[in-house]
Design a protein around this motif. Structure first.
Motif, PDB file in Angstrom:
ATOM      1  N   PHE A  16      42.989 -16.218   9.416  1.00  0.00           N
ATOM      2  CA  PHE A  16      43.625 -16.281  10.733  1.00  0.00           C
ATOM      3  C   PHE A  16      42.751 -17.078  11.699  1.00  0.00           C
ATOM      4  N   LYS A  17      41.444 -16.736  11.744  1.00  0.00           N
ATOM      5  CA  LYS A  17      40.552 -17.413  12.700  1.00  0.00           C
ATOM      6  C   LYS A  17      40.481 -18.909  12.380  1.00  0.00           C
ATOM      7  N   THR A  18      40.277 -19.206  11.102  1.00  0.00           N
ATOM      8  CA  THR A  18      40.089 -20.605  10.714  1.00  0.00           C
ATOM      9  C   THR A  18      41.317 -21.438  11.055  1.00  0.00           C
ATOM     10  N   MET A  19      42.483 -20.949  10.671  1.00  0.00           N
ATOM     11  CA  MET A  19      43.683 -21.752  10.880  1.00  0.00           C
ATOM     12  C   MET A  19      44.037 -21.835  12.373  1.00  0.00           C
ATOM     13  N   HIS A  20      43.660 -20.816  13.131  1.00  0.00           N
ATOM     14  CA  HIS A  20      43.880 -20.864  14.581  1.00  0.00           C
ATOM     15  C   HIS A  20      42.977 -21.930  15.200  1.00  0.00           C
ATOM     16  N   LYS A  21      41.728 -21.965  14.743  1.00  0.00           N
ATOM     17  CA  LYS A  21      40.755 -22.895  15.343  1.00  0.00           C
ATOM     18  C   LYS A  21      41.045 -24.352  15.006  1.00  0.00           C
ATOM     19  N   ILE A  22      41.562 -24.594  13.806  1.00  0.00           N
ATOM     20  CA  ILE A  22      41.679 -26.010  13.397  1.00  0.00           C
ATOM     21  C   ILE A  22      43.115 -26.458  13.139  1.00  0.00           C
ATOM     22  N   TYR A  23      44.067 -25.545  13.236  1.00  0.00           N
ATOM     23  CA  TYR A  23      45.436 -25.963  12.904  1.00  0.00           C
ATOM     24  C   TYR A  23      46.466 -25.590  13.966  1.00  0.00           C
ATOM     25  N   ASP A  24      46.744 -24.281  14.132  1.00  0.00           N
ATOM     26  CA  ASP A  24      47.928 -23.970  14.960  1.00  0.00           C
ATOM     27  C   ASP A  24      47.691 -24.167  16.459  1.00  0.00           C
ATOM     28  N   PHE A  25      46.463 -23.971  16.929  1.00  0.00           N
ATOM     29  CA  PHE A  25      46.173 -24.248  18.347  1.00  0.00           C
ATOM     30  C   PHE A  25      46.386 -25.736  18.633  1.00  0.00           C
ATOM     31  N   LYS A  26      45.963 -26.567  17.679  1.00  0.00           N
ATOM     32  CA  LYS A  26      46.123 -28.024  17.845  1.00  0.00           C
ATOM     33  C   LYS A  26      47.604 -28.414  17.820  1.00  0.00           C
ATOM     34  N   LYS A  27      48.343 -27.752  16.939  1.00  0.00           N
ATOM     35  CA  LYS A  27      49.772 -28.053  16.835  1.00  0.00           C
ATOM     36  C   LYS A  27      50.452 -27.790  18.191  1.00  0.00           C
ATOM     37  N   ARG A  28      49.993 -26.751  18.847  1.00  0.00           N
ATOM     38  CA  ARG A  28      50.638 -26.376  20.107  1.00  0.00           C
ATOM     39  C   ARG A  28      50.070 -27.127  21.312  1.00  0.00           C
ATOM     40  N   ASN A  29      48.741 -27.363  21.290  1.00  0.00           N
ATOM     41  CA  ASN A  29      48.091 -27.898  22.501  1.00  0.00           C
ATOM     42  C   ASN A  29      47.524 -29.303  22.341  1.00  0.00           C
ATOM     43  N   GLY A  30      47.626 -29.860  21.164  1.00  0.00           N
ATOM     44  CA  GLY A  30      47.161 -31.235  20.954  1.00  0.00           C
ATOM     45  C   GLY A  30      45.659 -31.374  20.804  1.00  0.00           C
ATOM     46  N   MET A  31      44.931 -30.276  20.702  1.00  0.00           N
ATOM     47  CA  MET A  31      43.481 -30.346  20.484  1.00  0.00           C
ATOM     48  C   MET A  31      43.038 -29.156  19.637  1.00  0.00           C
ATOM     49  N   SER A  32      42.024 -29.410  18.782  1.00  0.00           N
ATOM     50  CA  SER A  32      41.489 -28.290  17.995  1.00  0.00           C
ATOM     51  C   SER A  32      40.794 -27.323  18.921  1.00  0.00           C
ATOM     52  N   MET A  33      40.737 -26.080  18.500  1.00  0.00           N
ATOM     53  CA  MET A  33      40.082 -25.067  19.321  1.00  0.00           C
ATOM     54  C   MET A  33      38.568 -25.094  19.130  1.00  0.00           C
ATOM     55  N   CYS A  34      38.143 -25.426  17.926  1.00  0.00           N
ATOM     56  CA  CYS A  34      36.709 -25.437  17.611  1.00  0.00           C
ATOM     57  C   CYS A  34      36.055 -26.677  18.222  1.00  0.00           C
ATOM     58  N   ILE A  35      34.852 -26.487  18.776  1.00  0.00           N
ATOM     59  CA  ILE A  35      34.119 -27.623  19.349  1.00  0.00           C
ATOM     60  C   ILE A  35      32.955 -28.071  18.463  1.00  0.00           C
ATOM     61  N   GLY A  36      32.762 -27.368  17.352  1.00  0.00           N
ATOM     62  CA  GLY A  36      31.685 -27.768  16.432  1.00  0.00           C
ATOM     63  C   GLY A  36      30.286 -27.426  16.909  1.00  0.00           C
ATOM     64  N   CYS A  37      30.160 -26.321  17.652  1.00  0.00           N
ATOM     65  CA  CYS A  37      28.811 -25.945  18.141  1.00  0.00           C
ATOM     66  C   CYS A  37      27.974 -25.311  17.051  1.00  0.00           C
ATOM     67  N   GLY A  38      28.621 -24.739  16.036  1.00  0.00           N
ATOM     68  CA  GLY A  38      27.881 -24.118  14.929  1.00  0.00           C
ATOM     69  C   GLY A  38      27.272 -22.771  15.274  1.00  0.00           C
TER      70      GLY A  38
END
Ligand code: SF4
Ligand code: SF4
Length: 335
Positions: free
Chosen positions: A286-308
């Motif tokens: 859920f977390k992974t797909m939210h961060k890199i897939y469905d948030f982007k589908k809805r908002n045009g940007m990935s949720m993850c910023i790659g801070c690590g």
């Protein structure tokens, strides 16, 4: 407008600014880390530049400045509800370009998600000025370039901390704090390549069946649902509500929102005891797909910023960056 100034002069400017602004920056706390004798770097108020930790990544993000760990929203008295006050002071936050991108994701969630704006977030957000710390090298585990979060011009001031301090100031409201300083041509530089790269998945290959992939099973065994990855992440915005009644008068109390996270037990529990994601691998999915897939589908940007930060925080050494690459490989191989 560009300026250069000594550290002493910058501290005097911070002292003047602190009369009208609360100033936050990453600060080191000795012995307060997650193991005994370890330190933690998290956001706190500062008075002097020497307090800012510049040579290490902060363990926690600046999100707690505008989405506090625990925030009182309102007080309920016998027959009355009173909204909690927010201070009239402005807020200055020293942060890196990736974290400015992180706050843009929070904006999306709190201010542009449907018709209702979150007024509690908005009150704090409207007061914030970003003092961007120039970041040209990153740290171990950063992959901001892959997530397109390495550059921004959405700052009030961009600052290079050398022996002297160089500033690109964009906000005319603050000009009088710097007008005595020497003017120079200065533009911040940005990191162009991290040591770590991730490859985002081909989203057109993501099918409903992929959500049942065996890839997530590994995480069912490794994850312990501690939620650290959620709490250090700038773009994890979930919370839960707590109504607290005062002991001396149970008819009075306060409503607080407190951080919650999708990895933590109880997060999806409903009345009747049903939980949507009891399995820890399902939570990772859920977390992974939210961060890199469905948030982007809805908002045009990935949720993850790659801070690590999530990779650094996980006690089970689960790496989110590796997980993204595994998702991509599985999709490319048609699994
Ligand atoms: S790297 Fe981890 S902590 Fe940082 S934004 Fe992405 S998911 Fe959040
Ligand atoms: S930090 Fe690691 S172990 Fe803890 S919830 Fe996140 S992935 Fe699971």
């Amino acid at each position: 407008m560009g300026y250069t100034m000594t550290r002493e002069a910058f501290n005097k400017t911070l002292a003047s600014l602190s009369k009208s602004y609360k100033i936050y920056a990453p600060v080191g706390f000795k012995g307060e880390g997650r193991f005994s004798d370890t330190d933690v770097i998290r956001y706190d108020e500062i008075k002097q530049v020497e307090e800012i930790v510049l040579d290490e990544k902060s363990h926690f993000s600046p999100k707690e400045v505008l989405h506090p760990i625990r925030q009182t929203l309102l007080y309920f008295l016998q027959d009355e509800v009173i909204e909690a006050n927010t201070s009239s002071e402005g807020i200055i936050v020293f942060l890196r370009p990736c974290d400015i991108h992180g706050i843009l994701k929070l904006d999306q969630v709190f201010l542009q998600n449907g018709n209702i704006r979150d007024v509690y977030y908005e009150k704090l957000r409207n007061k914030i000025k970003f003092f961007m710390i120039e970041c040209t090298t990153g740290f171990d585990g950063c992959f901001c370039v892959s997530m397109e979060a390495n550059k921004t011009d959405l700052y009030t001031a961009a600052i290079r901390f050398d022996e002297n301090i160089s500033i690109d100031l964009k906000d005319d409201d603050l000009l009088h704090y710097f007008k005595e300083e020497k003017q120079i041509d200065f533009q911040p530089e940005f990191i162009e390549k991290n040591k770590l790269e991730v490859k985002l998945p081909p989203t057109e290959k993501i099918t409903p069946e992929f959500f049942d992939s065996s890839l997530w099973k590994e995480y069912s065994e490794r994850c312990i649902a501690c939620g650290r990855c959620n709490f250090v992440c700038i773009s994890c915005s979930c919370w839960t509500m707590q109504d607290i009644s005062y002991q001396d008068n149970p008819h009075q109390g306060e409503r607080r929102r407190v951080w919650a996270g999708c990895h933590v037990d109880g997060f999806t529990d409903m009345a009747g005891g049903h939980g949507f994601r009891k399995n820890y691998g399902d939570r990772m999915r859920f977390k992974t797909m939210h961060k890199i897939y469905d948030f982007k589908k809805r908002n045009g940007m990935s949720m993850c910023i790659g801070c690590g930060r999530c990779d650094d925080a996980c006690p089970e050494y689960i790496s989110f960056s590796k997980c993204i690459n595994k998702v991509t490989e599985a999709l490319e191989e048609g699994q």
